[in-house]
Design a protein around this motif. Structure first.
Motif, PDB file in Angstrom:
ATOM      1  N   ARG A  13       0.830  -1.208   0.000  1.00  0.00           N
ATOM      2  CA  ARG A  13       0.000   0.000   0.000  1.00  0.00           C
ATOM      3  C   ARG A  13       0.865   1.258   0.000  1.00  0.00           C
ATOM      4  NH1 ARG A  13      -5.183   0.137   1.897  1.00  0.00           N
ATOM      5  NH2 ARG A  13      -5.182  -2.057   1.287  1.00  0.00           N
ATOM      6  N   LEU A  14       1.905   1.263   0.793  1.00  0.00           N
ATOM      7  CA  LEU A  14       2.791   2.417   0.839  1.00  0.00           C
ATOM      8  C   LEU A  14       3.585   2.544  -0.463  1.00  0.00           C
ATOM      9  CD1 LEU A  14       4.132   2.076   4.499  1.00  0.00           C
ATOM     10  CD2 LEU A  14       2.394   3.661   3.655  1.00  0.00           C
ATOM     11  N   ARG A  15       3.981   1.395  -1.037  1.00  0.00           N
ATOM     12  CA  ARG A  15       4.690   1.427  -2.310  1.00  0.00           C
ATOM     13  C   ARG A  15       3.822   2.036  -3.404  1.00  0.00           C
ATOM     14  NH1 ARG A  15       5.510  -3.593  -2.882  1.00  0.00           N
ATOM     15  NH2 ARG A  15       7.623  -3.762  -2.051  1.00  0.00           N
ATOM     16  N   GLN A  16       2.544   1.707  -3.391  1.00  0.00           N
ATOM     17  CA  GLN A  16       1.624   2.280  -4.386  1.00  0.00           C
ATOM     18  C   GLN A  16       1.584   3.795  -4.279  1.00  0.00           C
ATOM     19  OE1 GLN A  16      -2.282   0.463  -4.234  1.00  0.00           O
ATOM     20  NE2 GLN A  16      -1.407  -1.576  -4.025  1.00  0.00           N
ATOM     21  N   GLN A  17       1.574   4.298  -3.064  1.00  0.00           N
ATOM     22  CA  GLN A  17       1.554   5.743  -2.862  1.00  0.00           C
ATOM     23  C   GLN A  17       2.799   6.406  -3.457  1.00  0.00           C
ATOM     24  OE1 GLN A  17      -1.902   6.206  -1.657  1.00  0.00           O
ATOM     25  NE2 GLN A  17      -0.836   7.834  -0.559  1.00  0.00           N
ATOM     26  N   ILE A  18       3.929   5.716  -3.302  1.00  0.00           N
ATOM     27  CA  ILE A  18       5.194   6.284  -3.766  1.00  0.00           C
ATOM     28  C   ILE A  18       5.351   6.137  -5.281  1.00  0.00           C
ATOM     29  CG2 ILE A  18       7.706   6.055  -3.613  1.00  0.00           C
ATOM     30  CD1 ILE A  18       7.261   5.144  -0.674  1.00  0.00           C
ATOM     31  N   VAL A  19       5.147   4.917  -5.786  1.00  0.00           N
ATOM     32  CA  VAL A  19       5.299   4.677  -7.222  1.00  0.00           C
ATOM     33  C   VAL A  19       4.281   5.483  -8.020  1.00  0.00           C
ATOM     34  CG1 VAL A  19       5.171   2.911  -9.030  1.00  0.00           C
ATOM     35  CG2 VAL A  19       6.320   2.401  -6.873  1.00  0.00           C
ATOM     36  N   GLY A  20       3.072   5.622  -7.461  1.00  0.00           N
ATOM     37  CA  GLY A  20       2.048   6.426  -8.122  1.00  0.00           C
ATOM     38  C   GLY A  20       2.260   7.920  -7.942  1.00  0.00           C
ATOM     39  N   GLN A  21       3.333   8.274  -7.241  1.00  0.00           N
ATOM     40  CA  GLN A  21       3.735   9.662  -7.016  1.00  0.00           C
ATOM     41  C   GLN A  21       2.689  10.475  -6.257  1.00  0.00           C
ATOM     42  OE1 GLN A  21       6.147  11.642  -9.954  1.00  0.00           O
ATOM     43  NE2 GLN A  21       6.311   9.768 -11.179  1.00  0.00           N
ATOM     44  N   GLU A  22       1.886   9.761  -5.458  1.00  0.00           N
ATOM     45  CA  GLU A  22       1.059  10.462  -4.490  1.00  0.00           C
ATOM     46  C   GLU A  22       1.978  11.120  -3.459  1.00  0.00           C
ATOM     47  OE1 GLU A  22      -2.271  10.685  -4.522  1.00  0.00           O
ATOM     48  OE2 GLU A  22      -2.601   9.352  -6.236  1.00  0.00           O
ATOM     49  N   TRP A  23       3.107  10.448  -3.249  1.00  0.00           N
ATOM     50  CA  TRP A  23       4.164  11.010  -2.412  1.00  0.00           C
ATOM     51  C   TRP A  23       5.403  11.140  -3.297  1.00  0.00           C
ATOM     52  CZ3 TRP A  23       3.195   6.844   1.862  1.00  0.00           C
ATOM     53  CH2 TRP A  23       2.086   7.217   2.636  1.00  0.00           C
ATOM     54  N   PRO A  24       5.646  12.298  -3.901  1.00  0.00           N
ATOM     55  CA  PRO A  24       6.796  12.463  -4.793  1.00  0.00           C
ATOM     56  C   PRO A  24       8.125  12.440  -4.045  1.00  0.00           C
ATOM     57  CG  PRO A  24       5.279  14.348  -4.917  1.00  0.00           C
ATOM     58  CD  PRO A  24       4.822  13.482  -3.804  1.00  0.00           C
ATOM     59  N   VAL A  25       9.207  12.381  -4.822  1.00  0.00           N
ATOM     60  CA  VAL A  25      10.547  12.418  -4.238  1.00  0.00           C
ATOM     61  C   VAL A  25      10.694  13.686  -3.392  1.00  0.00           C
ATOM     62  CG1 VAL A  25      13.011  12.638  -4.756  1.00  0.00           C
ATOM     63  CG2 VAL A  25      11.589  11.058  -6.086  1.00  0.00           C
ATOM     64  N   GLY A  26      11.245  13.507  -2.199  1.00  0.00           N
ATOM     65  CA  GLY A  26      11.431  14.619  -1.284  1.00  0.00           C
ATOM     66  C   GLY A  26      10.345  14.725  -0.236  1.00  0.00           C
ATOM     67  N   THR A  27       9.240  13.986  -0.447  1.00  0.00           N
ATOM     68  CA  THR A  27       8.138  14.031   0.508  1.00  0.00           C
ATOM     69  C   THR A  27       8.526  13.355   1.823  1.00  0.00           C
ATOM     70  OG1 THR A  27       6.494  13.952  -1.254  1.00  0.00           O
ATOM     71  CG2 THR A  27       5.754  13.319   0.940  1.00  0.00           C
TER      72      THR A  27
END
Length: 229
Positions: free
Chosen positions: A18-32
């Motif tokens: 679930r957390l990976r989806q947030q990151i890969v989907g850029q809901e949480w972009p780099v630097g977040t």
């Protein structure tokens, strides 16, 4: 996208996904900066220990990084492939080049370190390779790999053994395709028997240089065929 509570076990895998989806989907972009453990645990409906394990998995995939006193931050939205995945996608010729580096050294070590039990296992593996005869390509390849595995085991280096074990799935798949593609057994069901017998004889005789030469010659021939296809 809201996180939402998770289903039942396995919770760590679900939380990681679930957390990976947030990151890969850029809901949480780099630097977040990710929410704290308490907030993530509440959003996912799990305990803090589950969140902690999930964050460790994400860090291992190169997606997040914990910064002392600051929190956990997204450092990439593209997960790194693990070693097994990289091997499965690698060209067979590339796998073979690295295999050669490992097995030449393994053959030398085996000739120096082999025990009586090792010699019994190696001779049995050679007999097993020969017994396949007109069996299927998969049976022949499995018997061939079993002989090489017995040689690697006789080197008595657990790291070398572990590396060879990692290579086996990619190696097996590539060899089955190669044997069928080139028809290597169409005229000689025991393809490569002479070279394998020389390798075994060198190890039995305790001759590291001859063992290295035998395995190098055998693998070089196969590599040349791979590169020509």
């Amino acid at each position: 996208m809201p996180l939402g509570a998770l289903r039942s076990t396995p919770l760590v895998e679900q939380a990681t996904d679930r957390l990976r989806q947030q990151i890969v989907g850029q809901e949480w972009p780099v630097g977040t900066k990710l929410p704290g453990e308490n907030a993530l645990a509440q959003a996912l409906g799990v305990g803090r220990s589950t969140v902690r394990e999930a964050l460790r998995a994400l860090a291992g995939a190169g997606l997040v990084q914990a910064r002392q006193g600051a929190g956990v931050f997204v450092i990439s939205t593209t997960p790194e492939e693990n070693w097994s995945t990289q091997l499965r996608r690698a060209a067979v010729a590339d796998v073979y080049e690295v295999r050669m580096l490992m097995e030449v050294e393994a053959a030398q070590l085996a000739a120096r370190r082999r025990t009586a039990a090792d010699l019994t296992a190696i001779e049995a593996a050679l007999a097993g390779r020969r017994s396949v005869g007109s069996g299927s390509t998969a049976e022949f390849v499995d018997a061939d790999i079993a002989l090489h595995a017995a040689v690697v085991a006789a080197a008595h280096n657990p790291v070398l053994t572990a590396l060879f074990t990692e290579f086996v799935p990619a190696l097996r798949q590539g060899l089955i395709g190669l044997v069928d593609l080139l028809g290597l057994r169409s005229h000689d069901p025991q393809h490569g028997d002479t070279g394998h017998a020389a390798l075994v004889a060198a190890i039995i005789g305790g001759d590291p240089e001859a063992a290295a030469h035998s395995v190098r010659e055998e693998l070089n021939r196969t590599l040349a065929q791979l590169q020509a296809t």
